[in-house]
Each structure stands twice: as structure tokens, then as C-alpha cells.
Write a protein that holds these residues in place. Sequence first.
Motif, PDB file in Angstrom:
ATOM      1  N   GLY A   3       2.325 -31.246  97.608  1.00 38.04           N
ATOM      2  CA  GLY A   3       3.186 -30.076  97.626  1.00 38.04           C
ATOM      3  C   GLY A   3       4.345 -30.177  96.667  1.00 38.04           C
ATOM      4  N   ALA A   4       5.435 -29.458  97.008  1.00 32.84           N
ATOM      5  CA  ALA A   4       6.572 -29.310  96.107  1.00 32.84           C
ATOM      6  C   ALA A   4       7.183 -30.663  95.742  1.00 32.84           C
ATOM      7  N   GLU A   5       7.245 -31.565  96.721  1.00 31.78           N
ATOM      8  CA  GLU A   5       7.855 -32.875  96.462  1.00 31.78           C
ATOM      9  C   GLU A   5       7.031 -33.657  95.436  1.00 31.78           C
ATOM     10  N   ALA A   6       5.703 -33.602  95.569  1.00 27.13           N
ATOM     11  CA  ALA A   6       4.839 -34.288  94.607  1.00 27.13           C
ATOM     12  C   ALA A   6       5.035 -33.693  93.213  1.00 27.13           C
ATOM     13  N   ASP A   7       5.159 -32.349  93.122  1.00 29.75           N
ATOM     14  CA  ASP A   7       5.404 -31.697  91.827  1.00 29.75           C
ATOM     15  C   ASP A   7       6.704 -32.194  91.222  1.00 29.75           C
ATOM     16  N   PHE A   8       7.726 -32.341  92.094  1.00 30.38           N
ATOM     17  CA  PHE A   8       9.030 -32.792  91.625  1.00 30.38           C
ATOM     18  C   PHE A   8       8.936 -34.192  91.015  1.00 30.38           C
ATOM     19  N   VAL A   9       8.191 -35.073  91.690  1.00 32.25           N
ATOM     20  CA  VAL A   9       8.040 -36.434  91.174  1.00 32.25           C
ATOM     21  C   VAL A   9       7.270 -36.414  89.855  1.00 32.25           C
ATOM     22  N   GLU A  10       6.253 -35.551  89.763  1.00 35.84           N
ATOM     23  CA  GLU A  10       5.520 -35.388  88.500  1.00 35.84           C
ATOM     24  C   GLU A  10       6.483 -35.024  87.377  1.00 35.84           C
ATOM     25  N   LYS A  11       7.424 -34.139  87.691  1.00 40.28           N
ATOM     26  CA  LYS A  11       8.392 -33.689  86.699  1.00 40.28           C
ATOM     27  C   LYS A  11       9.273 -34.863  86.253  1.00 40.28           C
TER      28      LYS A  11
END
Lengths: 224, 416
Positions: free
Chosen positions: A151-159
Amino acid sequence: MTNYITKIFGASPVAPMQDHMEVCFRAARALVPFFEKAMAQEWDAVGELRKQIVDLEHEADDLKKLIRGQLPKSMFMPVPREDLLNLLWTQDQIPNKARDISGLVLGRRMNIPEEIRENFLAYVQRNSDAAKKARKSVRELDELYTTGFRGAEADFVEKLVGELDEIENETDDMQAVVRSDLFAIEKNLPPVDVIFLYRIIELVGEIGDMAQRIGRRLELLLAH
Amino acid sequence: MDNALIFIALATVFGLFMAWGIGANDVANAMATSIGSKAITVKQALIVAGIFEFSGAVLAGGEVTKTIRKGIIDSSSLTDQPEILIYGMLAALLASGLWLLIASRRGWPVSTTHSIIGAIIGFAMVGIGVDAVRWSKVGSIVASWIASPLIAGVLSYLLFNSVQWLILSRPDPLVRAKRFVPYYIFLAAFMLTLVTLFKGLKHVGLQTSTTEAYLIATGFGLVVALIGRWFIQRIQPNRKAEKRFHYFTVERVFSVLMVVTACGMAFAHGSNDVANAIGPVAAVISIAQDGIVTQSAPVSIWILLLGGMGIVVGLATFGRHVIATVGQKITHLTPSRGFAAELAAATTIVIASGTGIPVSTTHTLVGAVLGIGMARGISAIDLGVVGRIFLSWIVTIPAGAVLSIVFFFILRGIFG
């Protein structure tokens, strides 16, 4: 009187991993004042900073052993045990490099030539920045565990990992500049000093490489 | 019947001993997840456990008591010598009470359910004959011991996945938690009320039709959900704590839900495990009073009350200490996980209670925790310990059986 439900839960590796990364980053960060003092030829202060770095490296080692001890093969975790231990190993490389660099510079009383100082210091700083970004990414580990790595947290870490890659690319470019600066003046310097200067430039760059690899390892955790 | 009063007194004392042991020790397992996740304090846990264990035992414990009392042994051959059954049931109580004491002293995984079933089978095989055991019933009970952790695991897996999907994986988890958590509260209250209405309340003389049961459960669920919503709306984000951990306030919203599921867990535990202690007491008392082995006498409400009281006394004397230790050790189960584990386990256990099947609270809860682990929800689960817990019932059954056989012969030697 012991209770069995409590024993089901192994010690969570998350907080110790984050503590470990904190220590690793501090070792990388200490290289900036270390080189400033070395350039000023203040060897007492350099020795002091060298001691700081070695202490941090030991602290990181102790934490690494503690975390490994907490993760026997019987542990069932949301991420493969090997991936987590690989991340730990990669983190642990940063203080190791910092220790090697500081040992070399202090031991040989190395003088960084005037002509390359400005670019060299900026280069050290940028590698320390990469370690800082790696720390920021690892600081998200507890949130990743909470969200179940999606979810959003995983996307944030990707960023964050993307930003980390960009910083590492910059350090590569800066390394090329420092090398060519050194190349331009190397004929005027004692050849043995030049060899070790190239070696130091290379080792400093490996801190950025390791930081980038921490990002890769985190991405692997997300992929499962 | 000779000695009738002595038998009743002994049964009451042994039953109280057993219920006290459950209250002092076993309840901690049921409440552990709630205290460990800091959803409630130890004091609140004691109050919640006291009230809901008691009401679970009284309101929904009847069916399991009936199974223990007369489901496992075929007593048709005993009409002319009813004392045999009395010695046996007293021996079974003493055996599992003692086992509970030894096991918790030594730190072994305790399952009251498995020890009492083992004890009853043990004395029946030796004291009456192998044919006296209703093996088909025993078979279905053993099957339920495998099924209950599995079902709880699947339920908790689904529940936690829904939480991830609806709340945790979103960019605005706090807003969504405040919106969706009341629905989970409704679900918890609705499920537990419905099962209790369908299966349990016959014993207190309340009969409801299916429609009535659904209406009452819906109404009760709505009331609890609205109260929960009121508490949730009052939760303000803690910016300082969120800087370190972004889900700090989200977890606080879940901790409201966890108070509700903790009540459900205590209720479920009371409805199943208390009945284990009280089943043999009920058997002894009905035989001693009537002098014949009846199959029809209903479970007296006062016996259920006795079990509930035993648990509360156990909680008050030793439970506080055990619950406090357990709570300190479990810190890895945050409310967003703990609630899913508890709701899944409580639902499974209450359904089993309603159908009269004695299951192990500990094993069901462990199954539910594993389900959360499968959904990548728990940072580390020690599978070695899990294995030992599940293996414990294989050891507990013969241990209970041997002990109860010994006690059976001692009792028969004294009174017979």
C-alpha cells in the motif's frame, strides 16, 4: 510461573535493525569532520574522531550479533530471514568502510592536496548524505511491518529508495571529478601518496554504494 | 444414597479448585493479547475478565457442561451401581486440577480441556470398560481440536487482510480507521450475541426465535458500535508520537475495538473452559441427589454460578500476578493485530461452546495468531514454541488419564 502464549512471540528485529542503522549512519557522518581536521593537519583531533568511528563500528558489531542471536531458524517472519540478515550485513558494511578509511588516513598522516580539497569534501559529504537517506528508509521499517509491506507506505519507501539512487548517482559523478582533479596534479606528488589517495577516493565511494544497496535490500523485502 | 452429602461437598470443593486454577492461570492466556497491546490496563483486564468470564460461564456454558457430564461416557450399564460414575468424575476433577497445578508450576503449556477429557476417558476405560466410552463422540471432539485452531487461523487471516486493505495500506489510514473500526465493533458484538442467543440461553430459561435473535443481536451490536464510535471520535492525533511512528494514533483507534474483543474473549473462555470444570460437578451432584444415573436432568444454574465464582476468586488471588507478567512480555501484538486474533478465536470458541464441543482456548488463540502471521502481520513468531504448544495435548491426555485412574481406585478404596 511462565506463560506459553508470551513465548510464541520472538523478539522483534525491527527496532534493533533501526538502532543499528542509526549507528552506521553516525560512523559515515563522522568522516566529514574527520577529513576537515585531517586537512588542517590537527592530528590530535583526527585521532579523537578516529576513536569515535572505531567505537561506533564496535557498537554496530554488538548490535549485529544481538540481532542475529534473536533470529534462530525457527522464527516465522513476514520477510525471509535471509533477506533481513542480508540487509543487516549491508548496513554493517558502512561503519566497516568508515573504520578502514579513518585508519588509513590517520596511519599514513595523509595530506589531501589543496587542489582537490573542495571537491573531495563535497564528495565525502554526499556519500554521508546517501547513508543518511538509507537511514531514513530503514526508519520506515516499523511502518512497513505495520502495514504488512504494501500500500501507500510501501510506495513511500519505493520513493525514498529512488531518491537514494539519485544521490548515489551524484556521488559517482563527483568521484569522476575528484579523480580527474587528482589526475591533473598527480605528477607533482609522491607516487605512493597518489596510490593511497585513489584508494581513499574509492573507499569513500563504497559508502554510497552500500547505502544504495540498503535501498535494494529494502525493495527486496517489499517484493515478497 | 449413602454418602450423598459427602460426594456433593467433595464435588463442589474439587470443582471450585479447578475453576480457581483456571481463573488463576488460564484466563491470563485469554487476556494476554489485550494487555500486551496496552489496549487495557491490568486492573481493567481483571474487571473485564471477572464480569465476562462469569457471564460466559453462566449464559453460554451449559452445552459444554452437558457434553462433559454425559456425552463422553455411555452410562447405561451403570444403573445399578451409580457410585462408579461419582468416583470417576471426582477422580477426573482431581486429576485435571492437579495437572493444571503441576503444569503451570513447571511452565508447561496447559490445556484444561484436554486434561479433563483425558481424565474422563481414563477412568471410564479402566473403571467401567472400553465400550463405555462413546468413541464416536470422542472422535468428533478430537477432530474439533484440529479444526478449531485452523478455523480461527483462517478467520484471523481474512480479518487482518480486510484491515490491511481497508485501512493500513491507504494513504489516509487514520481517517479510514475512524470510519471503519465501528463496523468491526458491530461485527464483534453482533457475532458473539447471536451465537449466545442461538445456543446458550436455553439454560437460563430464555428462548428466542431466529428473527428475534437476529434483531436483538443487531440492536446490541449497534449500541456497542455507537458507544465505540463516540470514544473513537474523541481520539486526537498525537503529532509528537506520530513523528516516530506514523501509525501511533491509528493503533489507538484499534485499541477501542480491542476492549470489545477482550470482553468477547473472556466471555468465550468462560463459556468453554469453565464448563470443563463444572461438567463433572454437575454429573456428581445429579447422581448423588437422585441416586440413579439420569440422562435427562438439566444443568442447574447454581452449578454454573459456582464455576463462574471460582474463576473470579482465582483471578482475584493469583490472576493479577500472572496477567501482569504476561502483559509485560507481549508487546509485539499491536491492537490492529490483537483484535483480529481475539475476534477470530472468540468467534470460533463461542460457536464450539454453542454446539457443546469442548475446545482449547489456548490452542484456538495460537491458531488465530498464526493466521495473522501468515498475513505478514507479526514481526517474529517462534515456531518451535508453537509446535510445543500443539504437542502438549498429546502429552496431556495420557497424563490426565493416568492420574484419574489412580484417583479412581483411591476413591473406590475409601468409599466402596
